[in-house]
Design an enzyme around this catalytic site. Structure first.
Site, PDB file in Angstrom:
ATOM      1  N   ASP A  34       3.289   4.651   8.264  1.00 11.88           N
ATOM      2  CA  ASP A  34       3.270   3.476   7.396  1.00 11.88           C
ATOM      3  C   ASP A  34       4.475   3.549   6.438  1.00 11.88           C
ATOM      4  O   ASP A  34       5.178   4.568   6.351  1.00 11.88           O
ATOM      5  CB  ASP A  34       1.944   3.368   6.638  1.00 11.88           C
ATOM      6  N   GLU A  65      -3.069  -5.373  -0.387  1.00  8.08           N
ATOM      7  CA  GLU A  65      -3.204  -3.922  -0.543  1.00  8.08           C
ATOM      8  C   GLU A  65      -3.801  -3.555  -1.907  1.00  8.08           C
ATOM      9  O   GLU A  65      -4.699  -4.216  -2.398  1.00  8.08           O
ATOM     10  CB  GLU A  65      -1.850  -3.232  -0.282  1.00  8.08           C
TER      11      GLU A  65
HETATM   12  C1  BGC Z   1       1.083  -1.608   4.986  1.00  9.42           C
HETATM   13  C2  BGC Z   1       1.100  -1.877   6.462  1.00  9.42           C
HETATM   14  C3  BGC Z   1       2.294  -2.721   6.818  1.00  9.42           C
HETATM   15  C4  BGC Z   1       3.556  -2.076   6.313  1.00  9.42           C
HETATM   16  C5  BGC Z   1       4.802  -2.871   6.611  1.00  9.42           C
HETATM   17  C6  BGC Z   1       2.406  -1.140   4.469  1.00  9.42           C
HETATM   18  O1  BGC Z   1       2.410  -1.081   3.078  1.00  9.42           O
HETATM   19  O2  BGC Z   1       0.082  -0.652   4.697  1.00  9.42           O
HETATM   20  O3  BGC Z   1      -0.087  -2.505   6.857  1.00  9.42           O
HETATM   21  O4  BGC Z   1       2.332  -2.911   8.200  1.00  9.42           O
HETATM   22  O5  BGC Z   1       3.469  -1.921   4.920  1.00  9.42           O
HETATM   23  O6  BGC Z   1       4.900  -3.988   5.829  1.00  9.42           O
HETATM   24  C1  BGC Z   2       6.811  -4.323   1.172  1.00  5.67           C
HETATM   25  C2  BGC Z   2       5.561  -4.291   1.988  1.00  5.67           C
HETATM   26  C3  BGC Z   2       5.041  -2.939   1.945  1.00  5.67           C
HETATM   27  C4  BGC Z   2       4.856  -2.467   0.522  1.00  5.67           C
HETATM   28  C5  BGC Z   2       4.401  -1.058   0.499  1.00  5.67           C
HETATM   29  C6  BGC Z   2       6.530  -3.876  -0.224  1.00  5.67           C
HETATM   30  O1  BGC Z   2       7.678  -3.911  -0.983  1.00  5.67           O
HETATM   31  O2  BGC Z   2       7.302  -5.612   1.167  1.00  5.67           O
HETATM   32  O3  BGC Z   2       5.793  -4.647   3.309  1.00  5.67           O
HETATM   33  O4  BGC Z   2       3.829  -2.929   2.623  1.00  5.67           O
HETATM   34  O5  BGC Z   2       6.032  -2.594  -0.212  1.00  5.67           O
HETATM   35  O6  BGC Z   2       4.216  -0.568  -0.791  1.00  5.67           O
END
Ligand code: BGC
Ligand code: BGC
Length: 610
Positions: free
Chosen positions: A310, A501
């Site tokens: 991830d 998230e």
């Molecule tokens: C998320 C994932 C996602 C990735 C890319 C992460 O923070 O947990 O689900 O696919 O970012 O954006």
């Molecule tokens: C990104 C997301 C990612 C996240 C993780 C963001 O800045 O755009 O895709 O999942 O950071 O912390």
């Protein structure tokens, strides 16, 4: 630290690491010509995938490590490093979007990066990944489906497969050939900010719908198919207190019973990639868990695709980045979503191989797995975005599938005196800003990581759709309920603002004070009250349940608000069933079907109709 134009390799990494960077994988640039002119014509046109063993035998260590490296679009600038480091993959994180943002600019952008990849010595095509988790949420103008929790309420695998097929074709139209979906999390605690990304609290439901989504994404025709990604392996929905990226405390038997079935069925359905979870299991970060990633997933479940980390997840394991890389790759992670410090990653992994800490065999296994999926999804044959698919993004045909999904996702919790459907001829007062806010309907992962309020893409709000269904003469609207008394029925729309998230983790899930004030004002009218919830999870209803004559849960329906109006107006019967138990109070959470003592407000599977 690193500006877009970038310091030199030397100043960024130090002389030793700079020397380790691969000059070998570049085709010499002739006289400053544009990279595109360096792509041999047969590569531009597409060609059959080579024999992968023979290809692997030709690859240098630098080229192999490049395949294992995924950088974010914002870190890569003009993409020169795709060429220079032979990178195997790029992604757009939730906020890494082209400006302006349209299906066309996406296709042009991904094609530009692909051109860089094709102009390397071996011309191995790039695979571009996006979070197409409810439609291709990154692309302005794409159709957005209900988030998974709404699809869970439909109980309809055929519909989920059809929706995923549309998502695949729209994603491929933007030039991305990899969707970080489906999320097969089994959300066991509504406080978790990713509850809406889960099909529901029961492993059986996730098993069936996750597999359907995999089939829809991966079987969408040669041009339209995209690589699917079951995520987040494993136990992300079971963390203590519903804390995002938290710790899942459970014995292995429990982990296997609740959280593993979704992976077993995704693997059976042929899923080509799996993303590891940020979370840990009994204190051990999943990204370092060789037992679960290599022995269970790849061994026992027979997963032949590749495992991706991830976003910057391996960095979080310890303060020692080199040790994190070693641990993750040896645990069985094949591609690292670095996503920013990719030069450093490449240099450090190379040093780990030189020092014998990561074996050449492990590297070969990782690269073979990645190449196999690129071949399977025809990246050599069709390296560029298919412009017929680009033109079809957001088409009426695609929107019709989403509208159907919305209709089927609505769950009717209460309907006293047959308040719904709205009878022909009644005058309706619709209230609450959420009734007329496309962004609220879409939730997170919608043209931005955490989504937005307001109008930022094409779609129909609940208000617009009801106006169409009832005629504007029969519908009045206010944000605060003023004017409700002159109608026959009041419909109040309440719920949650967009989040993604951890920003959606909540200790309290009661309605907001302004939503409660709205309901109070609507109730004062003395007219029958219909409450529509637009939310990513159950909210604590309290008095709302007795105040309202009817309660409808619309989840996060996406761009097609017409599906909500279809049910309210009676054009479609409600058929949705709760994908999760509905708690009476915060104190009752977590409450899940099968618990020893089970007394939720509404049980798993509840849903009325007429
Ligand atoms: C998320 C994932 C996602 C990735 C890319 C992460 O923070 O947990 O689900 O696919 O970012 O954006
Ligand atoms: C990104 C997301 C990612 C996240 C993780 C963001 O800045 O755009 O895709 O999942 O950071 O912390």
């Amino acid at each position: 630290m690193r500006s877009r134009s970038g310091p030199t390799r030397r100043s960024f990494l130090g002389a030793a690491a700079a020397a380790a960077l691969p000059p070998a994988c570049v085709i010499p640039r002739g006289g400053g010509a544009a990279p595109s002119s360096q792509v041999p014509p047969d590569r531009r046109a597409g060609r059959p995938a080579p024999d992968l063993d023979a290809l692997l035998a030709q690859m240098t260590l630098d080229e192999k490590i490049g395949q294992m490296t995924q950088a974010d679009k914002t870190a890569i600038g003009d993409g020169r490093d795709v060429h220079g480091l032979c990178l195997g993959s790029l992604l757009s994180g939730g906020d890494s979007l082209p400006v302006p943002n349209s299906p066309q600019t996406w296709a042009e952008m991904t094609d530009r990066f692909q051109t860089q990849a094709l102009s390397t010595r071996l011309g191995i095509p790039l695979i571009y990944g996006v979070d197409a988790v409810h439609g291709d949420g990154d692309v302005r103008g794409a159709v957005l489906f209900p988030h998974n929790i709404g699809l869970g309420a439909t109980r309809d695998p055929e519909l989920v497969q059809r929706a995923a097929r549309v998502t695949a074709r729209e994603t491929a139209g933007s030039g991305a050939r990899w969707a970080f979906a489906p999320c097969v999390a089994v959300a066991r605690d509504e406080r978790w900010g990713r509850t809406y990304e889960s099909f529901g609290e029961s492993p059986e439901l996730v098993e069936v719908l996750g597999a359907a989504a995999v089939r829809g994404l991966q079987d969408a025709g040669d041009a339209g198919a995209v690589l699917a990604c079951a995520k987040h392996f494993v136990g992300d929905g079971g963390t203590a207190g519903g804390k995002d990226q938290g710790d899942t405390r459970a014995g292995e038997a429990e982990l296997r019973r609740v959280h593993l079935p979704g992976y077993r069925s995704a693997v059976k359905a042929g899923v080509g990639s799996v993303m590891v979870s940020y979370s840990s299991w009994n204190g051990v970060p999943m990204h370092g868990n060789r037992h679960l990633v290599t022995e269970v997933l790849k061994g026992e479940l027979g997963f032949t695709g590749f495992v991706v980390s991830d976003w910057a997840a391996i960095d979080k394991m310890s303060p020692d980045y080199t040790a994190d890389i070693e641990r993750a790759v040896n645990a069985g992670v094949d591609m690292i979503m670095v996503p920013i410090r990719y030069r450093e990653f490449v240099a450090r992994l190379k040093a780990l191989v030189a020092a014998g800490r990561v074996s050449p065999a492990r590297i070969d296994d990782a690269v073979r797995r990645i190449l196999r999926q690129k071949a399977r999804f025809k990246l050599w044959e069709r390296p560029f975005a298919d412009r017929a698919l680009t033109a079809a993004v957001g088409s009426a045909e695609h929107r019709a599938v989403a509208r159907q999904a919305v209709r089927q996702s609505l769950v009717l919790l209460k309907n006293d005196r047959a308040t719904l459907p709205l009878r022909p001829g009644v005058r309706v007062h619709l209230c609450g800003f959420r009734a007329d806010d496309l962004g609220v309907q879409c939730g997170g992962w919608s043209v931005g990581w955490r989504g937005h309020k307001g109008t930022f893409t094409t779609g129909t709000t609940v208000r617009q759709a009801l106006e169409q269904a009832l005629g504007s003469a029969r519908l009045t609207f206010s944000t605060d309920g003023a004017g409700a008394a002159s109608a026959d029925v009041v419909v109040a729309v309440v719920g949650e603002d967009p989040y993604a998230e951890g920003s959606g983790d909540r200790a309290k899930l009661e309605l907001s004070p302004s939503d409660r004030a709205l309901i109070a004002s609507a109730k004062q009218s003395g007219k029958p009250l219909v409450v529509v919830l637009i939310a990513g999870r159950p909210l604590i209803l309290g008095d709302v349940l007795s105040d309202a004559s009817a309660v409808v849960v619309a989840w996060l329906p996406g761009t097609e608000g017409a599906g909500v109006a279809d049910v309210l107006s009676g054009a479609a019967r409600p058929t949705g069933k709760l994908p999760c138990s509905w708690p009476r109070s915060m104190a009752q959470i977590p409450v899940n079907v099968g618990d020893a003592s089970y007394d939720p407000l509404f049980p798993y599977g509840f849903g009325l109709s007429w």
